[in-house]
Design an enzyme around this catalytic site. Structure first.
Site, PDB file in Angstrom:
ATOM      1  N   THR A  27      30.156  -5.494  42.883  1.00 26.48           N
ATOM      2  CA  THR A  27      29.536  -5.916  44.140  1.00 26.48           C
ATOM      3  C   THR A  27      29.957  -4.920  45.206  1.00 26.48           C
ATOM      4  O   THR A  27      30.834  -4.081  44.975  1.00 26.48           O
ATOM      5  CB  THR A  27      30.022  -7.320  44.565  1.00 26.48           C
ATOM      6  OG1 THR A  27      31.449  -7.258  44.789  1.00 26.48           O
ATOM      7  CG2 THR A  27      29.738  -8.365  43.505  1.00 26.48           C
ATOM      8  N   ALA A  60      35.620  -6.367  43.510  1.00 28.50           N
ATOM      9  CA  ALA A  60      35.545  -6.965  44.841  1.00 28.50           C
ATOM     10  C   ALA A  60      36.052  -5.922  45.839  1.00 28.50           C
ATOM     11  O   ALA A  60      37.194  -5.469  45.733  1.00 28.50           O
ATOM     12  CB  ALA A  60      36.396  -8.227  44.889  1.00 28.50           C
ATOM     13  N   VAL A  86      40.102  -4.552  42.263  1.00 23.62           N
ATOM     14  CA  VAL A  86      40.036  -4.242  43.691  1.00 23.62           C
ATOM     15  C   VAL A  86      39.274  -2.931  43.873  1.00 23.62           C
ATOM     16  O   VAL A  86      39.660  -1.885  43.340  1.00 23.62           O
ATOM     17  CB  VAL A  86      41.452  -4.144  44.303  1.00 23.62           C
ATOM     18  CG1 VAL A  86      41.352  -3.871  45.805  1.00 23.62           C
ATOM     19  CG2 VAL A  86      42.250  -5.412  44.033  1.00 23.62           C
ATOM     20  N   LYS A  87      38.176  -3.025  44.618  1.00 28.04           N
ATOM     21  CA  LYS A  87      37.305  -1.851  44.805  1.00 28.04           C
ATOM     22  C   LYS A  87      37.694  -1.172  46.118  1.00 28.04           C
ATOM     23  O   LYS A  87      37.680  -1.803  47.185  1.00 28.04           O
ATOM     24  CB  LYS A  87      35.850  -2.319  44.830  1.00 28.04           C
ATOM     25  CG  LYS A  87      34.831  -1.226  44.590  1.00 28.04           C
ATOM     26  CD  LYS A  87      33.451  -1.862  44.445  1.00 28.04           C
ATOM     27  CE  LYS A  87      32.384  -0.839  44.163  1.00 28.04           C
ATOM     28  NZ  LYS A  87      31.042  -1.445  44.204  1.00 28.04           N
ATOM     29  N   ILE A  88      38.024   0.104  46.013  1.00 31.41           N
ATOM     30  CA  ILE A  88      38.620   0.832  47.142  1.00 31.41           C
ATOM     31  C   ILE A  88      37.837   2.113  47.402  1.00 31.41           C
ATOM     32  O   ILE A  88      37.537   2.860  46.462  1.00 31.41           O
ATOM     33  CB  ILE A  88      40.096   1.154  46.810  1.00 31.41           C
ATOM     34  CG1 ILE A  88      40.863  -0.160  46.679  1.00 31.41           C
ATOM     35  CG2 ILE A  88      40.727   2.067  47.848  1.00 31.41           C
ATOM     36  CD1 ILE A  88      42.294  -0.003  46.295  1.00 31.41           C
TER      37      ILE A  88
END
Ligand code: E4P
Length: 218
Positions: A27, A60, A86-88
């Site tokens: 997402t 996310a 964890v999308k960074i």
């Protein structure tokens, strides 16, 4: 090759999951906004619901762009569910945050990758996934698939565990070409996965089989 679906739409996520070939979900804030999901509490509930639908990794994305902010947000996201990744974003503080999470055993997806150098840096920091955006490169007359090839070559020269997550996949040929190159994962809309089903000879062949069966069983 792992198939991720790139959407926050629950109906499409369920449809892909029911097909039995879904390995995860990606997402981003734009996809959440497209579904009308706003406010931290609603966003968090939505991530939890997605995790209940699928078995695999669910990316996310953090909103903060400073190290402390990304760490705080990322830790809260990771605590929601074991499937959360964890999308960074690919920025300097993002690399520091990826290293921080990697040292803590928290999975990360480094997003907005547009060069092999960026992918190498994220891999060195310990990213679980790097997300090169091939469609957006194609949009500006730059070969997105070539980037996947370059990253594959670099990662294969060494022993990085980082997986290449081909993102911004726009059509079924993108998916197939990524598979030929050896991308570990692709993420795209449901239509890209369903596109693999289609062949006119399958349709006409099945129609003929059914017609012949009907004739001989009349
Ligand atoms: C990846 O994780 C992104 O969400 C996505 O693939 C971007 O795709 P787009 O270029 O079609 O918006």
């Amino acid at each position: 090759m792992k198939f991720f679906i790139d959407t926050a739409n629950l109906a499409q996520i369920k449809e892909a999951q029911d097909l039995g070939v879904l390995d995860g979900v990606t997402t981003n804030p734009s996809l959440m906004a497209k579904e009308g999901i706003s406010g931290q509490a609603n966003v968090i509930e939505h991530y939890k619901t997605i995790c209940e639908i699928v078995d695999g990794d669910v990316s996310a994305e953090v909103i903060a762009t400073d190290f402390e902010g990304m760490v705080k947000e990322g830790e809260a996201l990771a605590a929601l569910h074991p499937q959360i990744v964890v999308k960074i974003p690919m920025i300097k503080d993002g690399i520091k945050a990826i290293k921080y999470f990697s040292d803590k055993g928290i999975k990360t997806n480094c997003t907005l990758i547009f060069s092999s150098g960026q992918a190498l840096l994220a891999a060195k920091a310990g990213a679980t996934y790097v997300s090169p955006f091939i469609g957006r490169l194609d949009d500006i007359s730059t070969d997105g698939l070539r980037l996947i090839e370059d990253i594959r070559l670099i990662f294969d020269n060494y022993t990085y565990d980082t997986q290449i997550l081909a993102a911004s996949v726009r059509h079924t040929m993108h998916l197939l070409q990524c598979a030929e190159i050896g991308a570990d994962v692709m993420t795209g809309p449901l239509s890209v996965i369903l596109g693999l089903l289609k062949h006119p000879l399958t349709d006409s062949g099945l129609a003929q089989f059914l017609a012949d069966h009907a004739k001989s069983n009349a």
